[in-house]
Enzyme design. Sequence first.
Site, PDB file in Angstrom:
ATOM      1  N   PRO A 106      36.390  37.018  61.913  1.00 10.95           N
ATOM      2  CA  PRO A 106      37.847  37.178  61.815  1.00 10.95           C
ATOM      3  C   PRO A 106      38.276  38.648  61.737  1.00 10.95           C
ATOM      4  CG  PRO A 106      37.096  35.458  60.335  1.00 10.95           C
ATOM      5  CD  PRO A 106      35.865  36.140  60.851  1.00 10.95           C
TER       6      PRO A 106
ATOM      7  N   ASN B 230      25.289  43.474  50.706  1.00 13.97           N
ATOM      8  CA  ASN B 230      24.544  44.271  51.698  1.00 13.97           C
ATOM      9  C   ASN B 230      24.799  45.764  51.515  1.00 13.97           C
ATOM     10  OD1 ASN B 230      23.246  42.259  53.050  1.00 13.97           O
ATOM     11  ND2 ASN B 230      24.207  42.630  55.036  1.00 13.97           N
TER      12      ASN B 230
ATOM     13  N   GLY C  53      32.926  22.341  59.090  1.00 16.73           N
ATOM     14  CA  GLY C  53      32.348  21.536  58.001  1.00 16.73           C
ATOM     15  C   GLY C  53      33.280  21.519  56.802  1.00 16.73           C
ATOM     16  N   LYS C  54      33.750  22.695  56.417  1.00 10.96           N
ATOM     17  CA  LYS C  54      34.638  22.797  55.252  1.00 10.96           C
ATOM     18  C   LYS C  54      35.999  22.157  55.534  1.00 10.96           C
ATOM     19  CE  LYS C  54      32.292  25.222  52.072  1.00 10.96           C
ATOM     20  NZ  LYS C  54      32.179  24.885  50.646  1.00 10.96           N
TER      21      LYS C  54
ATOM     22  N   ARG D 237      39.127  42.449  54.968  1.00  8.80           N
ATOM     23  CA  ARG D 237      38.865  41.345  54.052  1.00  8.80           C
ATOM     24  C   ARG D 237      39.546  41.687  52.726  1.00  8.80           C
ATOM     25  NH1 ARG D 237      37.171  39.775  58.259  1.00  8.80           N
ATOM     26  NH2 ARG D 237      35.291  38.526  58.691  1.00  8.80           N
TER      27      ARG D 237
ATOM     28  N   TYR E  58      30.131  25.850  59.419  1.00  9.04           N
ATOM     29  CA  TYR E  58      30.726  26.128  58.103  1.00  9.04           C
ATOM     30  C   TYR E  58      32.239  25.888  58.131  1.00  9.04           C
ATOM     31  CZ  TYR E  58      31.641  28.755  53.756  1.00  9.04           C
ATOM     32  OH  TYR E  58      32.032  29.145  52.491  1.00  9.04           O
TER      33      TYR E  58
ATOM     34  N   ARG F 223      42.041  39.243  57.102  1.00 11.91           N
ATOM     35  CA  ARG F 223      42.106  38.133  56.160  1.00 11.91           C
ATOM     36  C   ARG F 223      42.671  38.622  54.828  1.00 11.91           C
ATOM     37  NH1 ARG F 223      36.628  35.702  55.200  1.00 11.91           N
ATOM     38  NH2 ARG F 223      36.914  34.474  57.075  1.00 11.91           N
TER      39      ARG F 223
HETATM   40  P1  NAD Z   1      25.671  30.586  47.120  1.00 12.11           P
HETATM   41  O1  NAD Z   1      24.964  30.426  48.404  1.00 12.11           O
HETATM   42  O2  NAD Z   1      25.230  31.653  46.184  1.00 12.11           O
HETATM   43  O3  NAD Z   1      25.668  29.216  46.299  1.00 12.11           O
HETATM   44  C1  NAD Z   1      25.580  27.952  46.896  1.00 12.11           C
HETATM   45  C2  NAD Z   1      24.676  27.088  46.021  1.00 12.11           C
HETATM   46  O4  NAD Z   1      24.620  25.768  46.565  1.00 12.11           O
HETATM   47  C3  NAD Z   1      23.230  27.605  45.981  1.00 12.11           C
HETATM   48  O5  NAD Z   1      22.750  27.545  44.658  1.00 12.11           O
HETATM   49  C4  NAD Z   1      22.477  26.631  46.889  1.00 12.11           C
HETATM   50  O6  NAD Z   1      21.113  26.538  46.572  1.00 12.11           O
HETATM   51  C5  NAD Z   1      23.254  25.358  46.656  1.00 12.11           C
HETATM   52  N1  NAD Z   1      23.178  24.407  47.760  1.00 12.11           N
HETATM   53  C6  NAD Z   1      23.350  24.648  49.086  1.00 12.11           C
HETATM   54  N2  NAD Z   1      23.237  23.510  49.779  1.00 12.11           N
HETATM   55  C7  NAD Z   1      22.987  22.516  48.891  1.00 12.11           C
HETATM   56  C8  NAD Z   1      22.742  21.124  48.995  1.00 12.11           C
HETATM   57  N3  NAD Z   1      22.748  20.513  50.193  1.00 12.11           N
HETATM   58  N4  NAD Z   1      22.494  20.399  47.873  1.00 12.11           N
HETATM   59  C9  NAD Z   1      22.474  21.026  46.654  1.00 12.11           C
HETATM   60  N5  NAD Z   1      22.691  22.349  46.495  1.00 12.11           N
HETATM   61  C10 NAD Z   1      22.954  23.086  47.600  1.00 12.11           C
HETATM   62  O7  NAD Z   1      27.225  30.762  47.478  1.00 12.11           O
HETATM   63  P2  NAD Z   1      28.493  31.058  46.559  1.00 12.11           P
HETATM   64  O8  NAD Z   1      29.088  32.308  47.036  1.00 12.11           O
HETATM   65  O9  NAD Z   1      28.159  30.902  45.137  1.00 12.11           O
HETATM   66  O10 NAD Z   1      29.443  29.865  47.021  1.00 12.11           O
HETATM   67  C11 NAD Z   1      29.633  28.709  46.258  1.00 12.11           C
HETATM   68  C12 NAD Z   1      30.647  27.812  46.947  1.00 12.11           C
HETATM   69  O11 NAD Z   1      31.887  28.496  47.082  1.00 12.11           O
HETATM   70  C13 NAD Z   1      30.214  27.375  48.342  1.00 12.11           C
HETATM   71  O12 NAD Z   1      30.597  26.039  48.546  1.00 12.11           O
HETATM   72  C14 NAD Z   1      31.019  28.286  49.244  1.00 12.11           C
HETATM   73  O13 NAD Z   1      31.290  27.683  50.482  1.00 12.11           O
HETATM   74  C15 NAD Z   1      32.286  28.483  48.431  1.00 12.11           C
HETATM   75  N6  NAD Z   1      32.933  29.753  48.799  1.00 12.11           N
HETATM   76  C16 NAD Z   1      32.400  30.957  48.401  1.00 12.11           C
HETATM   77  C17 NAD Z   1      33.021  32.129  48.788  1.00 12.11           C
HETATM   78  C18 NAD Z   1      32.509  33.478  48.359  1.00 12.11           C
HETATM   79  O14 NAD Z   1      33.063  34.484  48.813  1.00 12.11           O
HETATM   80  N7  NAD Z   1      31.537  33.594  47.504  1.00 12.11           N
HETATM   81  C19 NAD Z   1      34.156  32.094  49.605  1.00 12.11           C
HETATM   82  C20 NAD Z   1      34.636  30.859  50.018  1.00 12.11           C
HETATM   83  C21 NAD Z   1      34.033  29.688  49.603  1.00 12.11           C
HETATM   84  N1  UDP Z   2      29.734  42.815  57.603  1.00 13.26           N
HETATM   85  C1  UDP Z   2      29.313  44.094  57.935  1.00 13.26           C
HETATM   86  N2  UDP Z   2      28.059  44.464  57.579  1.00 13.26           N
HETATM   87  C2  UDP Z   2      27.219  43.631  56.897  1.00 13.26           C
HETATM   88  C3  UDP Z   2      27.666  42.336  56.550  1.00 13.26           C
HETATM   89  C4  UDP Z   2      28.928  41.967  56.917  1.00 13.26           C
HETATM   90  O1  UDP Z   2      30.041  44.878  58.539  1.00 13.26           O
HETATM   91  O2  UDP Z   2      26.088  44.059  56.594  1.00 13.26           O
HETATM   92  C5  UDP Z   2      31.099  42.427  58.006  1.00 13.26           C
HETATM   93  C6  UDP Z   2      31.198  41.075  58.695  1.00 13.26           C
HETATM   94  O3  UDP Z   2      30.921  41.200  60.085  1.00 13.26           O
HETATM   95  C7  UDP Z   2      32.632  40.715  58.394  1.00 13.26           C
HETATM   96  C8  UDP Z   2      32.869  41.289  56.996  1.00 13.26           C
HETATM   97  O4  UDP Z   2      31.868  42.303  56.835  1.00 13.26           O
HETATM   98  O5  UDP Z   2      33.493  41.349  59.299  1.00 13.26           O
HETATM   99  C9  UDP Z   2      32.736  40.269  55.883  1.00 13.26           C
HETATM  100  O6  UDP Z   2      31.510  39.600  56.081  1.00 13.26           O
HETATM  101  P1  UDP Z   2      30.904  38.574  55.048  1.00 13.26           P
HETATM  102  O7  UDP Z   2      29.655  38.035  55.645  1.00 13.26           O
HETATM  103  O8  UDP Z   2      30.807  39.210  53.716  1.00 13.26           O
HETATM  104  O9  UDP Z   2      32.004  37.449  54.905  1.00 13.26           O
HETATM  105  P2  UDP Z   2      32.963  36.668  55.938  1.00 13.26           P
HETATM  106  O10 UDP Z   2      32.779  37.168  57.331  1.00 13.26           O
HETATM  107  O11 UDP Z   2      32.548  35.253  55.783  1.00 13.26           O
HETATM  108  O12 UDP Z   2      34.309  36.977  55.430  1.00 13.26           O
END
Ligand code: NAD
Ligand code: UDP
Length: 311
Positions: free
Chosen positions: A274, A191, A149-150, A212, A146, A277
């Site tokens: 991390p 969660n 990738g990003k 976070r 991830y 953040r």
């Molecule tokens: P999410 O998992 O709810 O949504 C992702 C969507 O993309 C889903 O509908 C999934 O089915 C679709 N998808 C996944 N792979 C695909 C593919 N190969 N082709 C077509 N569709 C595909 O997640 P989200 O929280 O809504 O995140 C949306 C975007 O924002 C993502 O790119 C994520 O990396 C980015 N983002 C989200 C957060 C957050 O905190 N929610 C933080 C940072 C970045």
């Molecule tokens: N986390 C936790 N319990 C859970 C899910 C997540 O303590 O049931 C923690 C996780 O280890 C991280 C933080 O919460 O330290 C945020 O996790 P999340 O998966 O929401 O996002 P990210 O790590 O990508 O910021």
Amino acid sequence: MKTMLVTGGAGFIGSHLCGKLLELGHKVICLDNFFTGSKKNIQPFSANKNFSLVEHDIIKPYFTQEKIDQIYNLACPASPLHYQFDAIQTVKANTIGVINILGLAKKHQARILQASTSEIYGDPQAHPQTESYWGNVNCIGTRSCYDEGKRCAETLFFDYQRQNLVDIKVVRIFNTYGPNMAVNDGRVVSNFIVQALKGIDITINGDGRQTRSFCYVDDLVEGLLAMMAKEKFSGPVNLGNAGEFTIAELAEMIIKLTDSQSRTIYNKLPADDPVKRKPDLALAKEKLGWQPKIELAEGLKKTIAYFKKII
Ligand code: NAD
Ligand code: UDP
């Protein structure tokens, strides 16, 4: 009225974005492979004649005769649980998939926005994180599919701008939460809320002192629209909320707001999780005139109300 393509439009953020774009009078094509997205999230738009759904995986090229004006590329699972489920697929979505969608933008001369992430900063040594910080990322760990990738997706966006003059926008999204997160999403806010509402143990990873910063989805969507509308600025720009909370504090808040009897239990901290953040939002404020408005407690109440209805 513009024609907007939202990849990942059936996901958590994507469904809110589709709703907002329709509200603004645009035509919206939602493209999704339903890996983590759900038909329920987009069901409210099914009767809207300006909304259409394409079931497709961005790893395969997508062609359409319809002229697309703007693309929001959100297609990628965002929860560690789901992006690690098939790590190779996650890398493909962020490389092959991103090349396909950038190619589409080039062909249609469409403006394209990439949903990048705070994860590109890795386990940051700079705090708060500014856009000029290059990050501290493990390239061979379980989160790398991830994070790296990003990072590669951002590279591709800027190369398509330099080489092919594609009109790009890159936003780095920090932890965002709200209604339409899946019950089994696996991220911390959903969660803890689900656990608190069910009265089962709340699973804190590590000692709970990692921090976070949590952004409510409505604020985030406003930021995405502001960035898409901005001329002569490609980013990257941080979008999030600067309020910083430990995970233990978050658990406490959720227990209080749900009036839950749940206990907190402590599990092993996942690899490369991390330690802290928090976004520096000065650039977003300066360039977009944007800042988040919704406090964590208020956003949590709205999110709790959503989960109460669905579980
Ligand atoms: P999410 O998992 O709810 O949504 C992702 C969507 O993309 C889903 O509908 C999934 O089915 C679709 N998808 C996944 N792979 C695909 C593919 N190969 N082709 C077509 N569709 C595909 O997640 P989200 O929280 O809504 O995140 C949306 C975007 O924002 C993502 O790119 C994520 O990396 C980015 N983002 C989200 C957060 C957050 O905190 N929610 C933080 C940072 C970045
Ligand atoms: N986390 C936790 N319990 C859970 C899910 C997540 O303590 O049931 C923690 C996780 O280890 C991280 C933080 O919460 O330290 C945020 O996790 P999340 O998966 O929401 O996002 P990210 O790590 O990508 O910021």
